[in-house]
Design an enzyme around this catalytic site. Sequence first.
Site, PDB file in Angstrom:
ATOM      1  N   ASP A 134       0.973  -1.147   0.187  1.00 57.98           N
ATOM      2  CA  ASP A 134      -0.399  -0.305   0.188  1.00 57.98           C
ATOM      3  C   ASP A 134       0.283   1.337   0.291  1.00 57.98           C
ATOM      4  OD1 ASP A 134      -1.965   2.627   1.708  1.00 57.98           O
ATOM      5  OD2 ASP A 134      -3.126   0.317   0.469  1.00 57.98           O
ATOM      6  N   TRP A 161      -5.065   1.488   0.286  1.00 61.01           N
ATOM      7  CA  TRP A 161      -5.766   0.373  -1.194  1.00 61.01           C
ATOM      8  C   TRP A 161      -5.723  -1.300  -0.770  1.00 61.01           C
ATOM      9  CZ3 TRP A 161      -7.591   3.902  -4.185  1.00 61.01           C
ATOM     10  CH2 TRP A 161      -6.822   4.853  -3.779  1.00 61.01           C
ATOM     11  N   ASP A 162      -5.363  -1.722   0.518  1.00 59.50           N
ATOM     12  CA  ASP A 162      -5.353  -2.791   0.881  1.00 59.50           C
ATOM     13  C   ASP A 162      -6.503  -3.136   0.557  1.00 59.50           C
ATOM     14  OD1 ASP A 162      -2.987  -4.025   0.515  1.00 59.50           O
ATOM     15  OD2 ASP A 162      -1.891  -3.104   2.451  1.00 59.50           O
ATOM     16  N   LEU A 163      -7.384  -2.338   1.839  1.00 54.02           N
ATOM     17  CA  LEU A 163      -8.346  -2.029   1.967  1.00 54.02           C
ATOM     18  C   LEU A 163      -9.883  -1.922   1.419  1.00 54.02           C
ATOM     19  CD1 LEU A 163      -8.263   0.044   5.638  1.00 54.02           C
ATOM     20  CD2 LEU A 163      -8.342  -2.918   5.082  1.00 54.02           C
ATOM     21  N   GLY A 166      -8.956  -4.879  -0.835  1.00 52.79           N
ATOM     22  CA  GLY A 166      -9.875  -6.153  -0.375  1.00 52.79           C
ATOM     23  C   GLY A 166     -11.359  -6.648  -0.087  1.00 52.79           C
TER      24      GLY A 166
END
Length: 408
Positions: A134, A161-163, A166
């Site tokens: 991220d 961005w990770d979330l 996901g």
Amino acid sequence: MQAILEGMRVVEGSAFIAAPSGGMTLAQLGADVIRFDLIGGGIDYRRWPIDGKGNSLYWHGLNKGKRSIAIDFRQAEGRELLSELIARPGADAGIFLSNFPARGWLADARLRARREDLIYLSLSGDRHGGSALDYTVNCRLGLPWLSAVAGQPVNNPLPAWDLLAGQQIALGLLAAERHRRRSGKGQFIGIALADVALAVMGHLGYIAEVECNGGGREAVGNHIFGSFGRDFTCRCGRRIMIVGVSPKQWRAIVKATGTEAEVAKLEGDLRMDFKREGDRFLAREALADLFAPWFAKRDFATASAELDRAGVCWGPYQSVAELVGQDRECSAENPLFSRINQPGIGALLTPSQALRFGGFESLPPAPAPLLGQHTDEILAEELGLSAAEIGKLHDKGLVAGATEGDAS
């Protein structure tokens, strides 16, 4: 109590944030998510934040409601067992999520040879299969420069961005599962963290802004770009963020601060129309100067009460400790939360899924598993191994169950 994804079975091999959060989203909606890890834990098993005993609150937070099998997949026999688990038959099975490289024993062709209609979602850092996190993606997008302080970029601590990736992972698996039910065909789904971020930059107009206007925007501090909204300091030193994006929100700010005449005069002097968001943004500094004295004359309690009475959209600046210790929304008073016992850690305030389906009673949050907590159960129920066969795997050091060492 029935879960909306009850019966769905997903196998997850993952690390970091994006892939585990995608699996957790499905688990919190009732899917049976089986996570596999190396014996002793993978590279994120001890990641901070941790408690006083070294338990990763990060790992446990992202793996709520899953089942855990600890297995040495560095050995061929371990890889064979996991391949069988991933490609297990059944209408609700054969769904695999991973951010491990999709090659070798995890190559799509090798797994699909076991089950032709396999649904396999593979997350990579970039579209070339390279590594990215991220923080390396975010700096490339230019966003830290929009939070610049004293000419230096500032990173956002939220791995947005990770979330978002996901949630895209969960969506992609559900879309592929629907497609398989209708067509009988599986899917290999590729998704790159960098592409998730780049797509959002396009959706929100950042890319078009450069192409159309010949340059990007400058940092605007705590102002809301393109509208009116910023922070103000109360007499007691506490800070409040107010937002006037919609016409109703804007009128509420002017009413609460009693600045109708001053705002109207400024509007005329600048030959602007503050019904337009863009004009409010262009006049942001002058407007802030009109509102600031109102906050400076009031302590936080008085200001917040008056803002509420006028219907202003606002929020307090507070620390995470204040959020947890003082904010009633972050407590068991909010149906989102329950206080549950996390084995090895203790009682924790734990969120469930924010989605609320009218036809289902919300599932309460479930704790994360101990590492290897369900190893024997999964080997027996999913792969049909006998107690003697499972015992031999333990004797070889090929699999492990939950131990005190795993929880400490």
